[in-house]
Write a protein that holds these residues in place. Sequence first.
Motif, short mmCIF file in Angstrom:
data_model
loop_
_atom_site.label_atom_id
_atom_site.label_comp_id
_atom_site.label_asym_id
_atom_site.label_seq_id
_atom_site.Cartn_x
_atom_site.Cartn_y
_atom_site.Cartn_z
N GLY A 201 0.83 -1.21 0.00
CA GLY A 201 0.00 0.00 0.00
C GLY A 201 0.87 1.26 0.00
O GLY A 201 0.64 2.18 -0.78
N TRP A 335 -5.60 0.14 -1.43
CA TRP A 335 -6.01 -1.06 -0.71
C TRP A 335 -5.79 -2.28 -1.61
O TRP A 335 -5.56 -2.15 -2.81
N VAL A 343 -3.17 -4.43 -5.77
CA VAL A 343 -3.25 -3.22 -4.95
C VAL A 343 -3.81 -2.12 -5.82
O VAL A 343 -3.36 -1.92 -6.95
#
Lengths: 422, 422
Positions: A201, A335, A343
Motif C-alpha cells: 500500500g 487497498w 493493490v
Amino acid sequence: MTYIGHGGKPIVERVLEKEKAKDAIQGLTQIPVRRQIAHEAISLSYGFFTPLEGFMKWEDVNTVCAEMRLSDGTVWSIPILFDINAEKLKELEIKEGDSVLLTYIDAPLAIMDIEEIYDCDKLTVCQAVYGTAETKHPGVRRTMECEDKFLAGKVTLVNEPKFNEPYKTFWMTPKQHIDAMKEKGWEHMVAHQTRNVPHTGHEWLMKGAWFAANEDLMVDELRTGVLVNCIIGEKRVGDYIDEAILLAHNKLNEARYFRPDVHMVTFTLWDMRYAGPREAIFHSALRTNLGCTHHMFGRDHAGVGDYYDTYAAHHLLKSVKDDLRIKPVFVLEWWYCPVCAEVTCSALCGHTDEKQKFSGTLIRSIIMDGVKPTRLILRPEVFDTVMECAEKYGFGSPFVTEKYLAERQPIFTLEKMEVGKA
Amino acid sequence: MTYIGHGGKPIVERVLEKEKAKDAIQGLTQIPVRRQIAHEAISLSYGFFTPLEGFMKWEDVNTVCAEMRLSDGTVWSIPILFDINAEKLKELEIKEGDSVLLTYIDAPLAIMDIEEIYDCDKLTVCQAVYGTAETKHPGVRRTMECEDKFLAGKVTLVNEPKFNEPYKTFWMTPKQHIDAMKEKGWEHMVAHQTRNVPHTGHEWLMKGAWFAANEDLMVDELRTGVLVNCIIGEKRVGDYIDEAILLAHNKLNEARYFRPDVHMVTFTLWDMRYAGPREAIFHSALRTNLGCTHHMFGRDHAGVGDYYDTYAAHHLLKSVKDDLRIKPVFVLEWWYCPVCAEVTCSALCGHTDEKQKFSGTLIRSIIMDGVKPTRLILRPEVFDTVMECAEKYGFGSPFVTEKYLAERQPIFTLEKMEVGKA
C-alpha cells in the motif's frame, strides 16, 4: 551552485572546520543538552530548517503561534525552542550576547550565540500548535515538560556527527540532497514522509504520487524521483526500529520494486510532534530544503488519536500553498482488492465492498507471526530485511522494546575534543 | 454556458431544426457522399473539429501542410478534405457561392455552402502529413485515392443521425461531453484514445494518467475523470469489432474496475489516418473540443509500420504545447511483472528481465482461444463481453471479418426526407 530553500531563502550551512572549531570552543560556558536539542542543533546547522539558523526568538514564536508565520512573513508552523532550567541559567551566568558551547554525551557539539533569553507561555504554544492542551497528546506533553526559560540564537556545529551504519548510508545534508537530485537528473522530486516499514500500500502510494509529480515530461527523459525521507527521532515501545525502517525502504530499491534511478532513501533527525496539519506544513518546509518539488500527504498526516480531521492537513496546506515552494500531492488510500486481484486506489477502484484495507495492525501481526505473507501485501525481500534487522539491531524484535530504548546502538557518535575551562 | 474549444474558439453547432431543414433543402443540387465524408460532415456540424465549421479551403490546406497551422495561426495537423470527381463536378454545374445538399445512403444529410473549388497536390499533402508518399501507408493510400477536385465550405446538418445500439448509449456531441463533465463535477478530464478492447495494461495506463491529470485536488473533492473516447470509423479485417470496443470499455465501469464517477465512455466518428505524430496533434484538438484538459499519449501513438519514431508524437506535442489548451500526459509502458505479481509501470518497476509485455498478439490469441485468462491480464467480465459481442454483432467473431464489413448493423440511420428536384 545556489541552494535555495523554504521561503526562497538560501540554505546556509553553519559548520566550522575542525581546526577553527578547536579554537572557537576554548573557554566557552558549556551547556549539556538532551537528545532532542542535540538533534535540532544538528538539523539547524546543516540548513534542514531553513530559513532558521538557530533556536527561535520570542517574536517568531509568537507569530508562528498566532499566524503560522515567522515574523518576516515566511510560513512556519512549529516553534523550534531551546528550553533551560531557570536555576541552571542563573548558575551558568549566561546573558544575551554570550556564546556558549552545547555539548552532547560529553562531547562538544555546537556553539550557540545567545541573542535572547525569554519566558514563553507553554499553554498558548500548545493551543496554537496542537489545537489542544490535553497532556495525553504527545506533542503537548513534550511542550509542557519543557523548562521555564528559553534561549534564542544561531547555532554553529563544531563537531560533525559520525553516523554509524546503517544510518551512514542514508545520511545526507540538505545540500547533498540537492546535489544528489541534480546528479540523478531529476527535475521533480516527491517526498514520502515515513516512520514505517513499507507494505505494498505504501509502495503504490509512492508510485501514484510519482505520476502526480511527473509533470510535463517526455517518456524518454524520465526526470522525476521519489525521496523516501525517514523521520529518525524519539521512539516509543511498539514502533518499528529505525534500522528496519531505513533498510526495508531501501530494499524496495535493491530488489527493484523501484528502479534505482527513480527512488532514493534518506533520513532527517526529528522528534515527531504529532501536530497533524501543522506538522504537515513543517514537513513541506523541511522537504523543500532537501530539494523536493512535491510532497505526498495522505489521510491523518502526522496526527495522533482523533485530534485532527482526516484531511485537516490537506486543507491547511491548500490555504498556504501559494506561499510554499513545494507542491502538495494529496495521496489517496490504496487497498488490496480481491476482484482487481491487486493493490489499487480508492479513487479508481469501485469494489468498495470487497476492498481489504492495509491496517498497520494487520501488517504488524503478519510480521510478528514470522510467516512470510503474500508478495502482494508485503514484499518477501522486505519481510526478510525486517527479520534480519530484528536479529541484528532489535534484540530479536523488529519493534521497539524497553531493551532497544536502553541499549540500541547509537545513531551517531561525536569525537571527543579538548575544551578549556570557562 | 459558453463552450470553448481548440484554439480558444467557440464550439459552434451547425444543425438545422427539422422544419427549417425541410424547407432549406428543397431544390438543392444533391451530391451523394461516401461514408468518410458523411462522418466528417457530421463531426464538423457538431463542432468535433472546432474551429473548423466545414471542409478546408486551399489556403488552410497549404498552411496545415507547411506549418501545421490553419491560416489564422491555430495549430492544425490534418487537412479535412472534400474531394470530388472533376467530371461529376462539371456535370453537376456546381460553382463557388452555391449551396448543395450532401446525401448519404439515399437520405439528405447536410447542406454545404461552396466557398471554393480547388486543385490540390496530393503528394505534397502526403509528404507533409505522413512524412512519406509510399502508398503502402494507409493514410497515403487514402489520400492518393481521392478524386482530383476539392470543395471547401461550411456544412450544416439537416438530418441528425439516429444512432443504433450500442452506439446510441455512447454518443455525445462536444457540447454534451462538456455538459456531462460539468454534471459529474470534473475539473479535469483526461482522454484515452482507443480502438482496442482494454486489457489490464490499458486499464493501468488510464489509471496512471488519472494521477497525472489529478492536479491540485483535495482527496475529499475528487474532480478528475477519464474519458475513453473510442474512434469509430473505417475497419480492417482483424480489427476488434466496434461494438466490442465500446461495450468492453464500458464493462470496466459497470464491473467497477473504474468507479463510475471517474470514468466515461464515448466515441468519435473518424477514420484513422495513421499519421502518428500529426494524428496525435489532431487528437489533442479533437479532445479539447470534448472538454478534456489532459490527453494521454503512449508509445507509437496512432502510427503504423515503422514510419515514426516511438516517441515522435511526444516530441511534436511538446513543440506546440503552449498553443494547445489540453495538456499532454506522456504515458509509459505498463507490463505484467511476475516479481511484483501485478501490472506495473516501466518507469517504476526495475524487473526488466522478468517483465511480460502486453502484446496485442498475445491478447488476441487469448481471446481467439476462448479460454478465460487470468484477471490480472484481461478482466473476466471484459472477456465475457467480448464473447457476447462476437455472438451478437460479429457473426461469431470478436474480430472484423469480410462478412462483418459487408453485413454489420449500421452505426446510425438517417430518416428519409422529401427533397424537391433541383
